[in-house]
Design an enzyme around this catalytic site. Structure first.
Site, mmCIF file in Angstrom:
data_model
loop_
_atom_site.group_PDB
_atom_site.id
_atom_site.type_symbol
_atom_site.label_atom_id
_atom_site.label_comp_id
_atom_site.label_asym_id
_atom_site.label_seq_id
_atom_site.Cartn_x
_atom_site.Cartn_y
_atom_site.Cartn_z
ATOM 1 N N LYS A 44 1.792 1.918 7.491
ATOM 2 C CA LYS A 44 2.131 1.122 8.673
ATOM 3 C C LYS A 44 3.135 1.866 9.548
ATOM 4 O O LYS A 44 3.805 2.799 9.113
ATOM 5 C CB LYS A 44 2.708 -0.237 8.263
ATOM 6 C CG LYS A 44 1.702 -1.137 7.578
ATOM 7 C CD LYS A 44 0.486 -1.443 8.450
ATOM 8 C CE LYS A 44 0.812 -2.357 9.626
ATOM 9 N NZ LYS A 44 -0.388 -2.618 10.458
ATOM 10 N N HIS A 92 -0.657 1.367 16.282
ATOM 11 C CA HIS A 92 -0.969 0.211 17.139
ATOM 12 C C HIS A 92 0.082 0.068 18.237
ATOM 13 O O HIS A 92 0.649 -1.000 18.458
ATOM 14 C CB HIS A 92 -1.063 -1.072 16.311
ATOM 15 C CG HIS A 92 -2.169 -1.040 15.295
ATOM 16 N ND1 HIS A 92 -3.503 -1.090 15.639
ATOM 17 C CD2 HIS A 92 -2.147 -0.948 13.936
ATOM 18 C CE1 HIS A 92 -4.251 -1.028 14.546
ATOM 19 N NE2 HIS A 92 -3.448 -0.936 13.496
ATOM 20 N N GLU A 122 -5.649 4.726 13.955
ATOM 21 C CA GLU A 122 -6.603 3.820 14.616
ATOM 22 C C GLU A 122 -7.298 4.402 15.831
ATOM 23 O O GLU A 122 -8.266 3.817 16.336
ATOM 24 C CB GLU A 122 -5.914 2.497 14.998
ATOM 25 C CG GLU A 122 -4.934 2.569 16.149
ATOM 26 C CD GLU A 122 -3.530 2.960 15.722
ATOM 27 O OE1 GLU A 122 -2.620 2.881 16.572
ATOM 28 O OE2 GLU A 122 -3.331 3.331 14.540
ATOM 29 N N TYR A 179 -0.878 4.310 10.843
ATOM 30 C CA TYR A 179 -1.296 3.313 11.828
ATOM 31 C C TYR A 179 -0.101 3.017 12.734
ATOM 32 O O TYR A 179 0.986 2.683 12.237
ATOM 33 C CB TYR A 179 -1.707 2.004 11.140
ATOM 34 C CG TYR A 179 -3.033 2.054 10.428
ATOM 35 C CD1 TYR A 179 -4.212 2.287 11.120
ATOM 36 C CD2 TYR A 179 -3.114 1.842 9.057
ATOM 37 C CE1 TYR A 179 -5.437 2.323 10.468
ATOM 38 C CE2 TYR A 179 -4.326 1.879 8.390
ATOM 39 C CZ TYR A 179 -5.487 2.110 9.106
ATOM 40 O OH TYR A 179 -6.692 2.145 8.454
ATOM 41 N N ARG A 185 0.838 -1.197 0.000
ATOM 42 C CA ARG A 185 0.000 0.000 0.000
ATOM 43 C C ARG A 185 0.883 1.262 0.000
ATOM 44 O O ARG A 185 2.071 1.204 0.286
ATOM 45 C CB ARG A 185 -0.906 0.012 1.235
ATOM 46 C CG ARG A 185 -2.005 -1.021 1.207
ATOM 47 C CD ARG A 185 -2.758 -1.097 2.534
ATOM 48 N NE ARG A 185 -1.963 -1.697 3.592
ATOM 49 C CZ ARG A 185 -2.378 -1.885 4.844
ATOM 50 N NH1 ARG A 185 -3.587 -1.488 5.193
ATOM 51 N NH2 ARG A 185 -1.596 -2.443 5.745
ATOM 52 N N ASP A 199 -2.574 -7.175 15.161
ATOM 53 C CA ASP A 199 -1.787 -5.940 15.187
ATOM 54 C C ASP A 199 -2.094 -5.097 16.418
ATOM 55 O O ASP A 199 -1.441 -4.085 16.667
ATOM 56 C CB ASP A 199 -1.958 -5.114 13.910
ATOM 57 C CG ASP A 199 -3.395 -4.765 13.600
ATOM 58 O OD1 ASP A 199 -4.272 -5.086 14.422
ATOM 59 O OD2 ASP A 199 -3.643 -4.173 12.532
#
Length: 374
Positions: A75, A96, A118, A94, A15, A270
């Site tokens: 990510k 996490h 998120e 993101y 991505r 994740d």
């Protein structure tokens, strides 16, 4: 503002955080966009596409981090990127954090401004930047589960939908949110017999009204889960507590109650995973086996379908990214409640309670931090 888009370097992550259309939107607001060479190829966008939209191409990831005031990613930064992050640099991606103490400490030490997709949250408690990828991952989960139920993949050798005269597979979905709903819908479409569990009775009523006849709802509790796993062929973990570590609904000792060849797909991996034995895997090596149970625990499932995923993600993230660029992160987060909740780490301080609690770290109210910058 100067925006940087590095190429994703996590295993098999194809991505990209910004499309050429997104570049054009930034240019319309007089911002400068630098994109790392070949960053968009995995999603079908060439360097020429970005240049035509108004971006400038830089050859290396070091160049992008070195010049940008705001880094937009898909990510979280991995270890090789930690030292590239500059003090005061805004990283919008993101993260996490609750699933990685190493990453959390690294961003604290770098004194970056970490705004996590998120945990951006609307007043109705929905998570607008997590929903698109939850939809993709939820729809992929039965697809991957069906593949690993095949005997050559060490599964039980069961066709998810069965055939006339042969019962379909039993699919258990833990969690009735976005991921669980999408997973149940697709599994039902395959023809499987699906049970979806949740702790929210109101949500179960909603699901009971909208799901097809081959989807049953059941209250989620330890007893019901322990009974259901004895006959389930595919178990999909779809539990999320925003910004915090997912609870273990299936523990190590419960594997003995499953039949050999049962497949577990933990979409929550994740965020720490809701199945105790699940540890993050990659698209390169997606599964492992414990007690004859197949574990599929890929932490970036949507990365396998990057064209769909990139467009779905950037449709949601671009308006927020433009707002951050137009106003600066301090003003944007002060004026926008949704973005404020996205702040996790600011200049060495943890400002999201779920992250602080996950690792017993000092917590500072995000409002106090924003007041200090006012």
């Amino acid at each position: 503002m100067i925006i940087g888009v590095p190429k994703e370097i996590k295993n098999n992550e194809n991505r990209v955080a910004l499309t050429p259309g997104g570049v054009a939107e930034f240019k319309k607001h007089n911002h400068t966009v630098y994109v790392q060479a070949t960053a968009g190829l995995g999603s079908g966008f060439s360097d020429e596409d970005y240049v035509a939209a108004g971006a400038q191409i830089l050859p290396t990831i070091e160049d992008v981090y070195g010049i940008a005031e705001m880094i937009i990613k898909v990510k979280e930064p991995i270890a090789s990127e930690y030292n590239l992050v500059k003090e005061g640099q805004l990283i919008f991606t993101y993260f996490h954090f609750a699933s990685s103490e190493e990453l959390t400490h690294a961003m604290i030490e770098r004194k970056a401004i970490c705004l996590a997709y998120e945990t951006v949250e609307k007043k109705d408690r929905s998570l607008p930047l997590l929903i698109p990828m939850s939809e993709v991952a939820g729809r992929m989960a039965p697809q991957e589960g069906a593949k690993y139920l095949e005997k050559p993949m060490k599964g039980r050798g069961i066709l998810l939908g069965g055939v006339p005269g042969v019962k379909p597979a039993e699919v258990l979905v833990l969690g009735g949110g976005i991921v669980g709903t999408q997973a149940a819908k697709i599994a039902a479409g395959f023809g499987a017999s699906v049970t979806i569990m949740d702790i929210n009775l109101s949500r179960l009523r909603e699901l009971d009204n909208i799901m097809p006849a081959n989807v049953k709802t059941q209250m989620s509790n330890h007893y019901n889960i322990k009974e259901a796993i004895k006959t389930a062929d595919l178990i999909i973990g779809a539990v999320l507590i925003p910004g915090a570590k997912a609870p273990h609904l299936i523990t190590r000792d419960m594997l003995k109650d499953m039949r050999p060849g049962t497949v577990l797909v933990d979409v929550a991996v994740d965020q720490g995973g809701c199945i105790e034995t699940c540890k993050p895997t990659t698209h390169e090596n997606p599964t492992f086996i414990i007690d004859d149970v197949v574990h599929y625990c890929v932490a970036n499932m949507p990365g396998a379908v990057p064209f769909t995923s990139t467009l779905a993600l950037t449709n949601a993230t671009l308006p927020y990214a433009v707002l951050l660029a137009n106003k600066g992160w301090q003003a944007a987060c002060s004026q926008n409640d949704e973005l404020r909740l996205g702040l996790n780490v600011v200049n060495g301080e943890v400002v999201y309670k779920g992250v602080a609690e996950a690792f017993n770290l000092p917590y500072t109210s995000v409002n106090n931090v924003l007041e200090a910058y006012a």
